[in-house]
Design an enzyme around this catalytic site. Structure first.
Site, short mmCIF file in Angstrom:
data_model
loop_
_atom_site.label_atom_id
_atom_site.label_comp_id
_atom_site.label_asym_id
_atom_site.label_seq_id
_atom_site.Cartn_x
_atom_site.Cartn_y
_atom_site.Cartn_z
N SER A 48 -111.45 -10.44 50.83
CA SER A 48 -112.11 -11.05 49.68
C SER A 48 -113.43 -10.37 49.31
CB SER A 48 -112.33 -12.55 49.92
OG SER A 48 -111.09 -13.20 49.96
N THR A 57 -110.64 -20.39 53.23
CA THR A 57 -109.36 -20.01 53.80
C THR A 57 -109.14 -20.73 55.13
OG1 THR A 57 -107.93 -18.12 54.27
CG2 THR A 57 -110.22 -17.88 54.90
N LYS A 74 -109.11 -25.46 54.48
CA LYS A 74 -108.74 -25.90 53.12
C LYS A 74 -108.74 -27.43 52.99
CE LYS A 74 -106.32 -21.71 51.75
NZ LYS A 74 -105.11 -21.07 51.26
N ALA A 113 -99.82 -23.51 51.36
CA ALA A 113 -99.48 -22.45 50.40
C ALA A 113 -98.31 -22.88 49.53
CB ALA A 113 -99.16 -21.16 51.13
N MET A 171 -95.35 -14.26 50.86
CA MET A 171 -96.78 -14.55 50.60
C MET A 171 -97.71 -13.82 51.56
SD MET A 171 -97.46 -18.44 49.55
CE MET A 171 -96.68 -19.24 48.15
#
Ligand code: NDP
Length: 275
Positions: A17, A62, A66, A131, A217
């Site tokens: 990120s 993350t 969450k 997710a 993913m």
């Protein structure tokens, strides 16, 4: 004053990120810093408070925080409320705005980057945790022909189908029932964490139609057992989650800064780096 952002998680040193958001900031001329915060497993709130007190404007969130971020928010966007999980926070005065861009990022990657329409297609979603939950609403918004959720713990898949039943055409199944009556899908999304450990969710090659997009993913793991199975089945296209990662980051960037960065060059650079 330079605005401060960060991603918070544990572990977090592997996070891409900072690289993504620094690229976005350079590209759009935004004056910001973006760092990583590794909070103790029981220390999300304290770490988020410290960041806010030091002038922090927003956080990406993350694993495993969450749900902590969900509890910490004062104002939840629908995507976060329905997903039951938060992956982005924005601090404004006393307010903690929360959102979840994972699903929007996934759909953007599938539809715009990979060029696969979801509308009218048969979609199989493997997994029923954060997710997968975040993906349901954005997928249903594309009006698929059907969305089937399958999970190892069957009850979680049925609970999700029930929870989202008012939002569109979706159903749930067990892996064994899926294997017993083979059906092909146009898009098969692996939203499980099985590939993190080199494991394969118990699906059969029959689920992949010849024109199928097999979407993993997890990113940066090369040809995972799931992607290998899809390849063996003759699926037309294989993709991992690097595009989803960059697209969800772009959505957070727009939410924070009001400017949309170009994602294509960042996905390309990150793909090369992960290889
Ligand atoms: P969780 O760890 O919360 O979810 C685990 C899910 O995987 C559960 O549904 C679990 O089933 C299932 N699962 C685990 N192992 C197996 C197995 N061997 N066979 C079948 N099912 C299995 O993770 P998240 O939901 O948060 O994320 C899922 C994956 O997606 C993560 O690995 C993460 O890396 C990736 N991800 C990628 C993003 C991106 O931007 N590209 C964004 C978010 C996540 P059960 O319920 O039965 O335990």
């Amino acid at each position: 004053m330079t605005d401060k952002y960060a991603v918070i998680g544990n572990p977090i040193s592997h996070s891409k990120s900072p690289l993504i958001h620094s690229s976005f900031a350079a590209q759009t001329g935004q004056d910001l810093t973006y760092n990583i915060i590794e909070a103790p497993l029981d220390g999300f709130r304290q770490a988020a408070e410290a960041f806010r007190s030091a002038g922090g404007r927003g956080l990406n969130v993350t694993t495993p925080f969450k749900l902590d971020a969900f509890a910490y928010a004062t104002d939840l966007a629908d995507e976060a409320r329905l997903a039951g999980a938060v992956n982005a926070l924005k601090f404004e005065g006393d307010k903690v705005f929360a959102n979840n861009f994972d699903g929007v990022g996934l759909v953007h990657d599938i539809v715009h980057n990979l060029g696969f329409s979801i509308t009218g297609r048969r979609v199989l979603l493997l997994g029923a945790c954060g997710a997968a939950r975040g993906a349901i609403l954005p997928i249903l918004a594309q009006k698929p022909d059907r969305l089937l959720i399958v999970n190892r713990t069957e009850s979680s898949a049925y609970a999700l189908a029930e929870q989202f039943s008012a939002c569109g055409e979706l159903s749930a199944s067990s892996y064994s029932a899926l294997g017993a009556s083979p059906t092909a899908f146009d898009i098969v999304i692996n939203a499980t964490s099985a590939s993190m450990r080199g494991e394969l969710p118990p699906v059969h090659t029959d689920v992949f139609s010849p024109e199928c997009l097999a979407y993993e993913m997890v990113y940066g793991k090369g040809l995972t057992p799931f992607l290998r199975l899809a390849q063996e089945a003759g699926a037309a296209r294989l993709a991992d989650g690097v595009g989803m990662l960059v697209e969800q980051a772009a959505e957070a960037f727009v939410w924070w800064r009001g400017v949309r960065p170009e994602t294509g060059p960042v996905i390309a650079a990150l793909t090369v780096r992960l290889e």
